[in-house]
Design a protein around this motif. Structure first.
Motif, mmCIF file in Angstrom:
data_model
loop_
_atom_site.group_PDB
_atom_site.id
_atom_site.type_symbol
_atom_site.label_atom_id
_atom_site.label_comp_id
_atom_site.label_asym_id
_atom_site.label_seq_id
_atom_site.Cartn_x
_atom_site.Cartn_y
_atom_site.Cartn_z
ATOM 1 N N ALA A 24 0.831 -1.059 -0.390
ATOM 2 C CA ALA A 24 -0.026 -0.469 -0.193
ATOM 3 C C ALA A 24 0.626 1.552 -0.121
ATOM 4 C CB ALA A 24 -1.078 -0.127 1.078
ATOM 5 N N LEU A 25 2.118 1.524 0.922
ATOM 6 C CA LEU A 25 2.834 2.311 0.401
ATOM 7 C C LEU A 25 3.623 2.852 -0.469
ATOM 8 C CD1 LEU A 25 3.737 2.633 4.544
ATOM 9 C CD2 LEU A 25 2.531 4.087 3.975
ATOM 10 N N ASP A 26 4.223 1.293 -0.678
ATOM 11 C CA ASP A 26 4.615 1.573 -2.022
ATOM 12 C C ASP A 26 3.523 2.344 -3.539
ATOM 13 O OD1 ASP A 26 6.896 0.824 -1.323
ATOM 14 O OD2 ASP A 26 7.419 -0.572 -1.126
ATOM 15 N N ALA A 27 2.495 1.975 -3.389
ATOM 16 C CA ALA A 27 2.090 2.305 -4.492
ATOM 17 C C ALA A 27 1.174 3.500 -4.313
ATOM 18 C CB ALA A 27 0.409 1.440 -4.307
ATOM 19 N N GLY A 28 1.800 4.269 -3.229
ATOM 20 C CA GLY A 28 1.217 5.857 -2.789
ATOM 21 C C GLY A 28 0.779 6.338 -2.719
ATOM 22 N N TYR A 29 0.317 5.736 -0.959
ATOM 23 C CA TYR A 29 -0.574 5.915 0.296
ATOM 24 C C TYR A 29 0.725 6.657 1.395
ATOM 25 C CZ TYR A 29 -4.946 3.951 -0.828
ATOM 26 O OH TYR A 29 -6.778 3.963 -1.253
ATOM 27 N N ASP A 30 0.201 7.629 1.194
ATOM 28 C CA ASP A 30 1.397 8.179 2.721
ATOM 29 C C ASP A 30 0.879 7.723 3.940
ATOM 30 O OD1 ASP A 30 1.613 9.759 1.177
ATOM 31 O OD2 ASP A 30 -0.381 10.904 1.042
ATOM 32 N N ARG A 61 -8.965 11.272 -0.894
ATOM 33 C CA ARG A 61 -7.851 10.254 -0.645
ATOM 34 C C ARG A 61 -7.937 9.555 0.722
ATOM 35 N NH1 ARG A 61 -4.642 14.011 -2.517
ATOM 36 N NH2 ARG A 61 -2.778 14.109 -1.287
ATOM 37 N N THR A 62 -9.306 8.364 1.023
ATOM 38 C CA THR A 62 -8.908 8.182 1.878
ATOM 39 C C THR A 62 -9.523 6.748 1.498
ATOM 40 O OG1 THR A 62 -9.768 9.741 3.247
ATOM 41 C CG2 THR A 62 -10.478 7.713 4.776
ATOM 42 N N GLY A 63 -9.017 5.183 2.084
ATOM 43 C CA GLY A 63 -9.660 4.300 1.805
ATOM 44 C C GLY A 63 -9.993 2.978 2.654
ATOM 45 N N MET A 64 -10.137 2.380 2.351
ATOM 46 C CA MET A 64 -9.940 1.186 2.954
ATOM 47 C C MET A 64 -9.683 -0.456 2.897
ATOM 48 S SD MET A 64 -13.349 -0.408 5.818
ATOM 49 C CE MET A 64 -12.293 0.910 6.729
ATOM 50 N N PHE A 65 -9.246 -1.580 3.120
ATOM 51 C CA PHE A 65 -7.962 -2.278 2.845
ATOM 52 C C PHE A 65 -8.633 -3.520 4.225
ATOM 53 C CE2 PHE A 65 -5.131 -5.974 2.613
ATOM 54 C CZ PHE A 65 -5.137 -6.497 1.119
ATOM 55 N N ILE A 66 -9.737 -4.621 3.360
ATOM 56 C CA ILE A 66 -10.053 -5.372 4.085
ATOM 57 C C ILE A 66 -9.263 -6.962 3.982
ATOM 58 C CG2 ILE A 66 -11.448 -7.503 4.763
ATOM 59 C CD1 ILE A 66 -13.474 -4.746 3.615
ATOM 60 N N GLY A 67 -8.524 -7.903 4.612
ATOM 61 C CA GLY A 67 -7.596 -8.836 4.853
ATOM 62 C C GLY A 67 -8.275 -9.564 5.036
ATOM 63 N N GLY A 68 -7.421 -10.732 6.504
ATOM 64 C CA GLY A 68 -7.767 -11.574 7.064
ATOM 65 C C GLY A 68 -7.580 -13.090 6.274
ATOM 66 N N LYS A 69 -8.085 -14.438 6.262
ATOM 67 C CA LYS A 69 -7.840 -15.327 6.222
ATOM 68 C C LYS A 69 -8.927 -16.139 4.925
ATOM 69 C CE LYS A 69 -3.568 -16.752 7.541
ATOM 70 N NZ LYS A 69 -2.309 -17.089 6.702
ATOM 71 N N ARG A 70 -10.298 -15.857 4.811
ATOM 72 C CA ARG A 70 -11.411 -16.251 4.698
ATOM 73 C C ARG A 70 -11.780 -14.913 3.440
ATOM 74 N NH1 ARG A 70 -15.637 -16.985 7.076
ATOM 75 N NH2 ARG A 70 -15.803 -19.009 5.950
ATOM 76 N N ALA A 71 -11.876 -15.786 2.678
ATOM 77 C CA ALA A 71 -13.133 -15.234 1.132
ATOM 78 C C ALA A 71 -13.785 -14.461 1.609
ATOM 79 C CB ALA A 71 -12.781 -15.722 -0.357
ATOM 80 N N ILE A 72 -14.737 -15.562 1.890
ATOM 81 C CA ILE A 72 -16.149 -15.512 2.851
ATOM 82 C C ILE A 72 -16.222 -14.164 3.350
ATOM 83 C CG2 ILE A 72 -18.151 -15.061 3.071
ATOM 84 C CD1 ILE A 72 -17.650 -16.848 0.206
ATOM 85 N N GLY A 270 -1.741 -2.475 -8.414
ATOM 86 C CA GLY A 270 -2.270 -1.450 -9.540
ATOM 87 C C GLY A 270 -3.621 -0.981 -9.047
ATOM 88 N N LEU A 271 -4.527 -2.450 -8.369
ATOM 89 C CA LEU A 271 -5.654 -1.943 -7.526
ATOM 90 C C LEU A 271 -5.038 -0.779 -6.438
ATOM 91 C CD1 LEU A 271 -7.149 -5.229 -6.982
ATOM 92 C CD2 LEU A 271 -7.553 -3.884 -8.414
ATOM 93 N N PHE A 272 -4.100 -0.545 -6.064
ATOM 94 C CA PHE A 272 -3.889 0.674 -4.847
ATOM 95 C C PHE A 272 -4.246 1.317 -5.547
ATOM 96 C CE2 PHE A 272 -1.909 -2.747 -1.179
ATOM 97 C CZ PHE A 272 -2.699 -2.395 -0.493
ATOM 98 N N ARG A 273 -3.537 1.518 -7.343
ATOM 99 C CA ARG A 273 -3.419 2.884 -7.066
ATOM 100 C C ARG A 273 -4.794 3.422 -8.096
ATOM 101 N NH1 ARG A 273 3.203 1.317 -9.998
ATOM 102 N NH2 ARG A 273 3.714 2.028 -8.122
ATOM 103 N N LYS A 274 -5.210 2.303 -8.791
ATOM 104 C CA LYS A 274 -6.599 2.333 -8.241
ATOM 105 C C LYS A 274 -7.194 3.577 -7.178
ATOM 106 C CE LYS A 274 -10.359 0.550 -11.496
ATOM 107 N NZ LYS A 274 -11.545 -0.328 -12.430
ATOM 108 N N MET A 275 -7.726 2.792 -6.223
ATOM 109 C CA MET A 275 -7.834 3.939 -5.435
ATOM 110 C C MET A 275 -7.911 4.451 -5.287
ATOM 111 S SD MET A 275 -7.957 0.443 -2.223
ATOM 112 C CE MET A 275 -9.214 1.399 -1.698
ATOM 113 N N ILE A 276 -6.247 5.481 -5.375
ATOM 114 C CA ILE A 276 -6.051 6.353 -5.165
ATOM 115 C C ILE A 276 -6.073 6.876 -6.164
ATOM 116 C CG2 ILE A 276 -3.945 7.579 -5.184
ATOM 117 C CD1 ILE A 276 -2.425 4.998 -4.101
ATOM 118 N N GLU A 277 -6.030 7.507 -7.365
ATOM 119 C CA GLU A 277 -6.426 7.845 -8.566
ATOM 120 C C GLU A 277 -7.688 8.071 -8.970
ATOM 121 O OE1 GLU A 277 -4.422 5.778 -11.561
ATOM 122 O OE2 GLU A 277 -2.244 6.153 -10.881
ATOM 123 N N ALA A 278 -9.029 6.986 -8.458
ATOM 124 C CA ALA A 278 -10.491 6.751 -9.057
ATOM 125 C C ALA A 278 -11.222 8.434 -8.360
ATOM 126 C CB ALA A 278 -10.792 5.710 -7.948
#
Length: 298
Positions: A24-30, A61-72, A270-278
């Motif tokens: 996320a940071l490498d993609a451009g988030y501060d 300029r705000t986003g949310m990422f969802i992690g974890g271990k289960r797709a559903i 690319g998806l992180f950048r898509k969030m940033i540029e949207a």
């Protein structure tokens, strides 16, 4: 002065993945702020704290990422996040639990490219046998392949009950038609391999799932892809750097973990950048990952 780009990163686990923070940071988030042990019930309040603390322009300029271990579970959290939005106070959301959506998208995209380049065909009606079927990457890759016309079979390793449950969950959630099989024994795995047009190995790191002897009788096999980068390989005869290299003793080509990982890395970035540029909020899951991965693999 522009507001900083902030990514709120939530996970139901004890820790947020350092891999995803770095990406996320490498993609451009501060700033990338982790929230751990998050439940689905927590998501609504976290989202509204994030959206109402900034102006409508600030939410871009705000986003949310969802992690974890289960797709559903991750997709349920995304649905909960979407319901918490109050336009024009709305932020972008990206779900990629355990990196599974971007990894699975990359594996299927690489296999599809190999089918086109080596055999002048595509995924339609191909029988895809997915080993490691109770894992999140296997689950996601089976769903993605099926949505692109393949006939996928999730293979478990501890009896049929758990993999059957996951298959039914996928079919109900995504309106697909996955099948399942028990691969607890070497004989069962060999029999499943013989039926395959495509094999995906998405088991635990450092665990050999298939030997060359199990692959050699697979007369219809065209592509075998392995996401395991830790020796020994998940599929004997497939090297980590292979990208369409013939597998000795078979008529198939192999795709290794680093070849898949290169596309996965670019997809997640690319998806992180898509969030940033949207200009307008986006909601990104495995479908978006696959759409981008196909472009990157071509």
């Amino acid at each position: 002065m522009a507001l900083p780009r902030i990514l709120h990163m939530i996970t139901p686990l004890k820790h947020m993945s350092p891999f995803d923070v770095n990406m996320a940071l490498d993609a451009g988030y501060d700033h990338a702020i982790p929230y751990t042990n998050v439940t689905i019930e927590d998501v609504y309040g976290l989202v509204q704290d994030a959206i109402f603390s900034r102006s409508p322009d600030g939410t871009k300029r705000t986003g949310m990422f969802i992690g974890g271990k289960r797709a559903i579970e991750a997709l349920d959290m995304m649905d909960r996040a979407r319901k918490a939005m109050v336009p024009p106070f709305e932020i972008s959301v990206f779900a990629d639990p355990a990196g599974s959506f971007t990894t699975a998208a990359a594996m299927v995209a690489c296999a599809k490219k190999a089918l086109h380049d080596k055999f002048k065909t595509d995924l339609k009606d191909k029988k895809v046998i997915v080993f490691g079927g109770t894992g999140v990457v296997a689950f996601a890759s089976a769903v993605i392949a099926t949505m692109d016309g393949a006939k996928a079979v999730l293979v478990g390793y501890d009896g049929p009950e758990r993999v059957h449950r996951l298959t039914m969950e996928a079919n109900a959630r995504f309106e697909v038609n996955l099948d399942f099989a028990d691969g607890s024994t070497e004989e069962q795995k060999a029999a499943l391999a013989r039926e395959a047009d495509i094999i995906f190995a998405a088991g635990p790191a450092g665990r050999r799932l298939l030997t060359r002897a199990q692959l050699e009788p697979a007369k219809h096999l065209e592509v075998a892809a392995d996401v395991n980068a830790v020796p020994p390989s998940g599929i004997e005869g497939v090297g980590v750097n292979d990208n369409g290299k013939p597998i000795e003793g078979t008529g198939a080509v192999g795709i290794g973990a680093l070849a898949i990982g290169n596309v996965k890395y670019k997809t997640e970035t690319g998806l992180f950048r898509k969030m940033i540029e949207a200009d307008k909020p986006v909601y990104l899951d495995f479908r978006d990952a696959y759409a981008l991965a196909q472009k990157l693999a071509s």
